[in-house]
Design an enzyme around this catalytic site. Structure first.
Site, PDB file in Angstrom:
ATOM      1  N   SER A   1      36.462  36.132  42.863  1.00 57.82           N
ATOM      2  CA  SER A   1      37.240  37.076  42.070  1.00 57.82           C
ATOM      3  C   SER A   1      38.292  37.702  42.955  1.00 57.82           C
ATOM      4  O   SER A   1      38.029  38.008  44.128  1.00 57.82           O
ATOM      5  CB  SER A   1      36.332  38.161  41.492  1.00 57.82           C
ATOM      6  OG  SER A   1      37.067  39.066  40.693  1.00 57.82           O
TER       7      SER A   1
ATOM      8  N   HIS B   1      47.836  43.296  44.522  1.00 58.42           N
ATOM      9  CA  HIS B   1      48.820  44.322  44.180  1.00 58.42           C
ATOM     10  C   HIS B   1      49.966  44.279  45.191  1.00 58.42           C
ATOM     11  O   HIS B   1      49.841  44.814  46.303  1.00 58.42           O
ATOM     12  CB  HIS B   1      48.177  45.713  44.203  1.00 58.42           C
ATOM     13  CG  HIS B   1      47.104  45.926  43.186  1.00 58.42           C
ATOM     14  ND1 HIS B   1      47.383  46.057  41.839  1.00 58.42           N
ATOM     15  CD2 HIS B   1      45.753  46.030  43.315  1.00 58.42           C
ATOM     16  CE1 HIS B   1      46.245  46.242  41.179  1.00 58.42           C
ATOM     17  NE2 HIS B   1      45.248  46.233  42.046  1.00 58.42           N
TER      18      HIS B   1
ATOM     19  N   HIS C   1      45.494  38.767  38.733  1.00 60.00           N
ATOM     20  CA  HIS C   1      44.028  38.738  38.784  1.00 60.00           C
ATOM     21  C   HIS C   1      43.573  37.315  38.479  1.00 60.00           C
ATOM     22  O   HIS C   1      44.169  36.625  37.656  1.00 60.00           O
ATOM     23  CB  HIS C   1      43.442  39.700  37.741  1.00 60.00           C
ATOM     24  CG  HIS C   1      42.030  39.365  37.347  1.00 60.00           C
ATOM     25  ND1 HIS C   1      41.732  38.651  36.203  1.00 60.00           N
ATOM     26  CD2 HIS C   1      40.844  39.619  37.953  1.00 60.00           C
ATOM     27  CE1 HIS C   1      40.423  38.505  36.109  1.00 60.00           C
ATOM     28  NE2 HIS C   1      39.866  39.080  37.154  1.00 60.00           N
TER      29      HIS C   1
ATOM     30  N   ASN D   1      39.675  34.866  38.410  1.00 65.32           N
ATOM     31  CA  ASN D   1      38.226  34.851  38.575  1.00 65.32           C
ATOM     32  C   ASN D   1      37.689  33.530  38.060  1.00 65.32           C
ATOM     33  O   ASN D   1      38.118  33.045  37.008  1.00 65.32           O
ATOM     34  CB  ASN D   1      37.603  36.021  37.801  1.00 65.32           C
ATOM     35  CG  ASN D   1      36.085  35.967  37.781  1.00 65.32           C
ATOM     36  OD1 ASN D   1      35.491  35.373  36.885  1.00 65.32           O
ATOM     37  ND2 ASN D   1      35.473  36.578  38.763  1.00 65.32           N
TER      38      ASN D   1
ATOM     39  N   ARG E   1      33.647  31.720  37.799  1.00 65.41           N
ATOM     40  CA  ARG E   1      32.254  32.097  38.032  1.00 65.41           C
ATOM     41  C   ARG E   1      31.299  31.115  37.345  1.00 65.41           C
ATOM     42  O   ARG E   1      31.672  30.393  36.410  1.00 65.41           O
ATOM     43  CB  ARG E   1      32.003  33.507  37.522  1.00 65.41           C
ATOM     44  CG  ARG E   1      32.367  33.696  36.063  1.00 65.41           C
ATOM     45  CD  ARG E   1      32.344  35.166  35.659  1.00 65.41           C
ATOM     46  NE  ARG E   1      32.741  35.326  34.260  1.00 65.41           N
ATOM     47  CZ  ARG E   1      33.997  35.476  33.847  1.00 65.41           C
ATOM     48  NH1 ARG E   1      34.988  35.486  34.734  1.00 65.41           N
ATOM     49  NH2 ARG E   1      34.285  35.621  32.565  1.00 65.41           N
TER      50      ARG E   1
ATOM     51  N   HIS F   1      52.729  30.705  32.369  1.00 65.30           N
ATOM     52  CA  HIS F   1      52.029  30.045  31.261  1.00 65.30           C
ATOM     53  C   HIS F   1      52.185  28.525  31.295  1.00 65.30           C
ATOM     54  O   HIS F   1      51.293  27.801  30.822  1.00 65.30           O
ATOM     55  CB  HIS F   1      52.500  30.631  29.931  1.00 65.30           C
ATOM     56  CG  HIS F   1      51.845  31.944  29.611  1.00 65.30           C
ATOM     57  ND1 HIS F   1      50.649  32.032  28.932  1.00 65.30           N
ATOM     58  CD2 HIS F   1      52.204  33.218  29.912  1.00 65.30           C
ATOM     59  CE1 HIS F   1      50.304  33.299  28.811  1.00 65.30           C
ATOM     60  NE2 HIS F   1      51.229  34.043  29.398  1.00 65.30           N
TER      61      HIS F   1
ATOM     62  N   GLY G   1      23.397  46.846  38.936  1.00 67.09           N
ATOM     63  CA  GLY G   1      22.920  46.905  40.304  1.00 67.09           C
ATOM     64  C   GLY G   1      22.975  45.575  41.012  1.00 67.09           C
ATOM     65  O   GLY G   1      22.609  45.469  42.184  1.00 67.09           O
TER      66      GLY G   1
ATOM     67  N   ARG H   1      28.057  44.537  44.329  1.00 65.96           N
ATOM     68  CA  ARG H   1      28.256  45.393  45.499  1.00 65.96           C
ATOM     69  C   ARG H   1      29.447  46.285  45.198  1.00 65.96           C
ATOM     70  O   ARG H   1      30.548  45.800  44.942  1.00 65.96           O
ATOM     71  CB  ARG H   1      28.514  44.525  46.725  1.00 65.96           C
ATOM     72  CG  ARG H   1      28.765  45.284  48.017  1.00 65.96           C
ATOM     73  CD  ARG H   1      28.849  44.289  49.168  1.00 65.96           C
ATOM     74  NE  ARG H   1      29.128  44.950  50.435  1.00 65.96           N
ATOM     75  CZ  ARG H   1      30.342  45.091  50.948  1.00 65.96           C
ATOM     76  NH1 ARG H   1      31.402  44.635  50.283  1.00 65.96           N
ATOM     77  NH2 ARG H   1      30.517  45.681  52.113  1.00 65.96           N
TER      78      ARG H   1
END
Length: 303
Positions: free
Chosen positions: A93, A97, A107, A109, A111, A146, A259, A262
């Site tokens: 991820s 800036h 951005h 990501n 996963r 795009h 939880g 991090r």
């Protein structure tokens, strides 16, 4: 049925992090990523990398691989029946800036989740995407972004780019502001209907396309002169970015509430300087106003 190969996915993600960091270091030209390796007490580890340079005011590219004996209920809104299952979650991820207000924030990501209960078929899926958040609009940049996104999708079916482009438009939207976060890109989640090999190939295509889409835009905009007015507006618009990440982003909310994540790595996505002004409106006819009228709306950028 194809078996999911989590080790193959992990190897790709580690290499992807390396390649993205190298591409971003090259475009900055003044700084390198600093790496923070960490271990999770309940299972897993990661590599968080951050950069602060002349071009990239703040950037973070994080790899994480966490696992445990009991998947939190917040891991996916679509599969509550998997709560409590042994699981692995891994991904890369990043949020970048730039310092120059004419260069957009980006951005990305990718996963992979897998839940494995003894005596049952593993349940797995891929997710990810990338999106662009300009502060000053350049139509050619949005079209290029795009075009690269569509190219990443083309070999997987004619409907893939329109489907995941629309999903991105819907996802990166601030309901309380009634505006999109930026000009979109791609977003997908819970992807497993194609089987493991094709789904994994698509995730790789999206991940590999990020640098191709973003670096040329930053190269084009990083040296445009700017002043206090442009910097003020960039920081004001960065407030929208912070609002979305803290209120709506599924990855942020999952990481903080479960939880599993991090905290330092999760919050690396936030901009370094942000401002909020009460009831501010841009003056009609300005470039700041044009961002709202011409760019912060749902558009087909390729027609």
């Amino acid at each position: 049925m194809e078996q999911a190969n989590s080790e193959e996915v992990k190897a790709f993600l580690l290499d992807l992090q390396d390649r993205i960091c190298k591409g971003l270091e090259d475009v900055d030209g003044s700084a390198v990523f600093k790496e923070d390796k960490w271990d999770r007490e309940k299972g897993g580890s990661g590599r968080t990398r951050v950069i602060t340079g002349d071009v990239l005011q703040k950037g973070g590219v994080a790899f994480s691989h966490v696992y445990g004996d009991s998947m939190p209920a917040s891991a996916t809104a679509n599969r509550p029946e998997l709560a409590g299952s042994p699981f692995q979650a891994m991904g890369v991820s990043l949020v970048i800036h730039p310092d120059n207000p004419f260069a957009p924030t980006s951005h990305a990501n990718v996963r992979f989740f897998i839940a494995e209960n003894e005596g049952q078929e593993p349940v797995w899926w891929f997710g990810g995407g990338f999106d662009l958040t300009p502060y000053y609009g350049f139509e050619e940049d949005c079209v290029f972004w795009h075009e690269v996104a569509k190219k990443a999708c083309d070999e997987f079916g004619e409907d893939v780019y329109p489907r995941f482009k629309a999903w991105c438009d819907d996802y990166f939207y601030l309901p309380h502001r009634k505006e999109p976060r930026g000009v979109g890109g791609l977003f997908f989640d819970d992807l497993n209907e194609w089987g493991f090999e094709k789904s994994f190939a698509f995730m790789q295509s999206v991940g590999n396309s990020y640098i191709d889409a973003y670096v040329p835009i930053v190269e084009k905009r990083k040296n445009i002169p700017f002043g206090e007015k442009e910097k003020w507006f960039q920081e004001y618009r960065r407030g929208r970015y912070a609002e979305f990440n803290l209120v709506y982003d599924r990855g942020t909310v999952f990481g903080l509430r479960s939880g599993v994540g991090r905290t330092e790595s999760i919050l690396m996505s936030l901009p370094p300087q942000v401002r909020w002004e009460y009831d501010w409106e841009p003056e009609p006819g300005t470039e700041e106003a044009r961002l709202y009228t011409d760019f912060l709306n749902t558009r087909d950028w390729l027609t």
